[in-house]
Write a protein that holds these residues in place. Structure first.
Motif: not given
Length: 468
Positions: A30-36, A274-276, A284-288, A398-405
């Motif tokens: 459920r990491f953010s999708d960075h679209t809005e 994350g964008r695609l 993220w589970y799929i990527l892992a 904040t969710r975007m910054s969390r993902d970036a970190h």
């Protein structure tokens, strides 16, 4: 790093309770999708906070390349700052200025104590200064991140300061790469070093800017890429975010370091994924799963371990790749020979032609401080990632910054299999590790943006009630 102690800003006190659980925790998927876009540029401006004076001094100390020799020690301004900040920072942490006690705190404290113990055993009781300075370098920058970055406003102020630093360093790095001229050496009256063949790659000089080595310049700046991009994007859009983070890309490129490029490209890969796959909740589970499957396939099909493959091919120079593999093999032999307390500062057994330097931070931890030292540092990194996964940010920004970190911590953890961290680059890495804690346990005082969103939500609820 040194500075006179100024009282830390008042932050909310949390209970000293060790916890890795969050009843409302979000999963990795459920990491953010960075679209809005979350707010308007005007809202972004109103939410700004200035970085703490202590933090500003800490970051400013990186830009002074002067080194003072005291007895057997070399003190940069950043190391001097840490020495003076160690005790007040530790007291601030003990008093609850960092919020609730987290497992990462415990792991880093144990890492510092174990590293000090191994050095004390190896060097002997007559020289305790080695143990003390090592513990300070591991622990103090981490605690600075925990104490000084406690909410979104403070985090964005920190990232903004790093963005300005990258903008300043870009022309400095470009000039050094193209001409070999070091601007900060000129500013502080230091001699201009001669350029050796080993300092050249792709026809350019490897720029080290204000750091003691080009690798450290690249790694340190690469840590800032995703945080800068996602600090700007929710408020100004993707184009402006790209322009804001572009200086980081430039400085990292001019370092001409494959390890730094790995940190940068790994973050870009996460951002692109994350964008695609933004419509896939389990992306993220799929990527892992893909990463784990790739690891298994390479381990099964290759006649060498994945670590050896990475050590050889994550290098711009084939000879350097071969040397890294030999260093890894001999380094591991030293680890097995001294598994508990390590070698401390003693020389390590190797062929006569092999250089003494080890370009692998994780391997150095195991060689110098034993397997427990390696496990404690790795556990610190892993626990910080778990807290990021379990966090539940209240706003999209904040969710975007969390993902970036999270992207930064993962990319650095991968890259330092082929790069060693020391000096200011180590301090920044430990600071970024500490600055991840607020996502799980933010300070009680809300940012202006969060208050604005809460007011909008309350107004919408009131209007709905009137209609009813």
């Amino acid at each position: 790093m040194i500075m006179k102690y100024t009282r830390f800003p008042s932050l909310s006190n949390g209970s000293a309770r060790l916890s890795l659980t969050n009843p409302a925790a979000r999963s990795l998927g459920r990491f953010s999708d960075h679209t809005e876009k979350t707010t308007t540029p005007k809202a972004a401006t109103s939410a700004r906070e200035r970085p703490s004076p202590i933090l500003a001094l800490f970051l400013t100390s990186f830009f002074v390349p002067v080194v003072w020799n005291v007895a057997t020690f070399s003190f940069s301004l950043s190391r001097l700052f840490l020495v003076f900040a160690a005790l007040p920072t530790f007291i601030a942490w003990l008093s609850g200025k960092a919020g609730r006690l987290q497992a990462t705190d415990v792991m880093v404290v144990l890492t510092a104590l174990w590293a000090a113990l191994t050095l004390q055993i190896g060097v002997g009781p007559s020289s305790p200064e080695y143990a003390v300075i090592t513990a300070i370098e591991f622990l103090t920058p981490f605690l600075l991140g925990r104490v000084l970055v406690r909410n979104e406003g403070q985090y964005r102020a920190t990232v903004r300061a790093l963005g300005w630093a990258a903008l300043v360093l870009l022309p400095v790095a470009a000039l050094e790469a193209l001409t070999g001229f070091r601007v900060f050496n000129f500013v502080f009256g230091l001699p201009q070093p001669s350029v050796a063949i080993d300092d050249m790659r792709l026809g350019m000089v490897r720029a080290q800017t204000v750091f003691v080595h080009p690798i450290l310049s690249g790694i340190a700046l690469a840590m800032c890429f995703a945080p800068i991009y996602f600090a700007v994007r929710p408020f100004r859009g993707a184009i402006t975010a790209g322009l804001a983070s572009a200086p980081v890309v430039g400085v990292v490129f001019f370092s001409l370091s494959s390890g730094a490029w790995v940190v940068l490209m790994t973050q870009m890969m996460f951002m692109a994924w994350g964008r695609l796959c933004r419509e896939i909740s389990a992306r993220w589970y799929i990527l892992a799963a893909i990463a784990f499957g790739t690891f298994v396939v390479l381990e099964v099909l290759s006649n060498r371990s994945l670590l050896k493959v990475a050590a050889q091919y994550l290098a711009l120079n084939p000879w350097n790749g071969y040397v890294r593999v030999v260093i890894l093999e001999n380094g591991l032999n030293n680890v097995w020979a001294h598994p508990v307390f390590g070698l401390a500062l003693a020389d390590w057994a190797r062929p006569a032609w092999l250089p003494s330097s080890v370009d692998n931070f994780w391997l150095v931890m195991a060689m110098r401080h034993g397997i427990p030292g390696f496990l404690l540092m790795a556990g610190s990194w892993l626990s910080a990632l778990i807290y990021l996964i379990l966090s539940q940010p209240e706003t999209k920004s904040t969710r975007m910054s969390r993902d970036a970190h999270a992207f930064v911590l993962i990319s650095v953890a991968v890259a330092i299999f082929t790069v060693h961290l020391w000096g200011t680059a180590l301090y920044l890495a430990m600071f970024m590790l500490g600055a991840s804690g607020w996502f799980f346990d933010p300070a009680d005082e809300p940012t202006r943006e969060r208050a604005r969103e809460a007011a909008d939500e309350a107004g919408a609820s009131e209007r709905q009630a009137r209609r009813s």
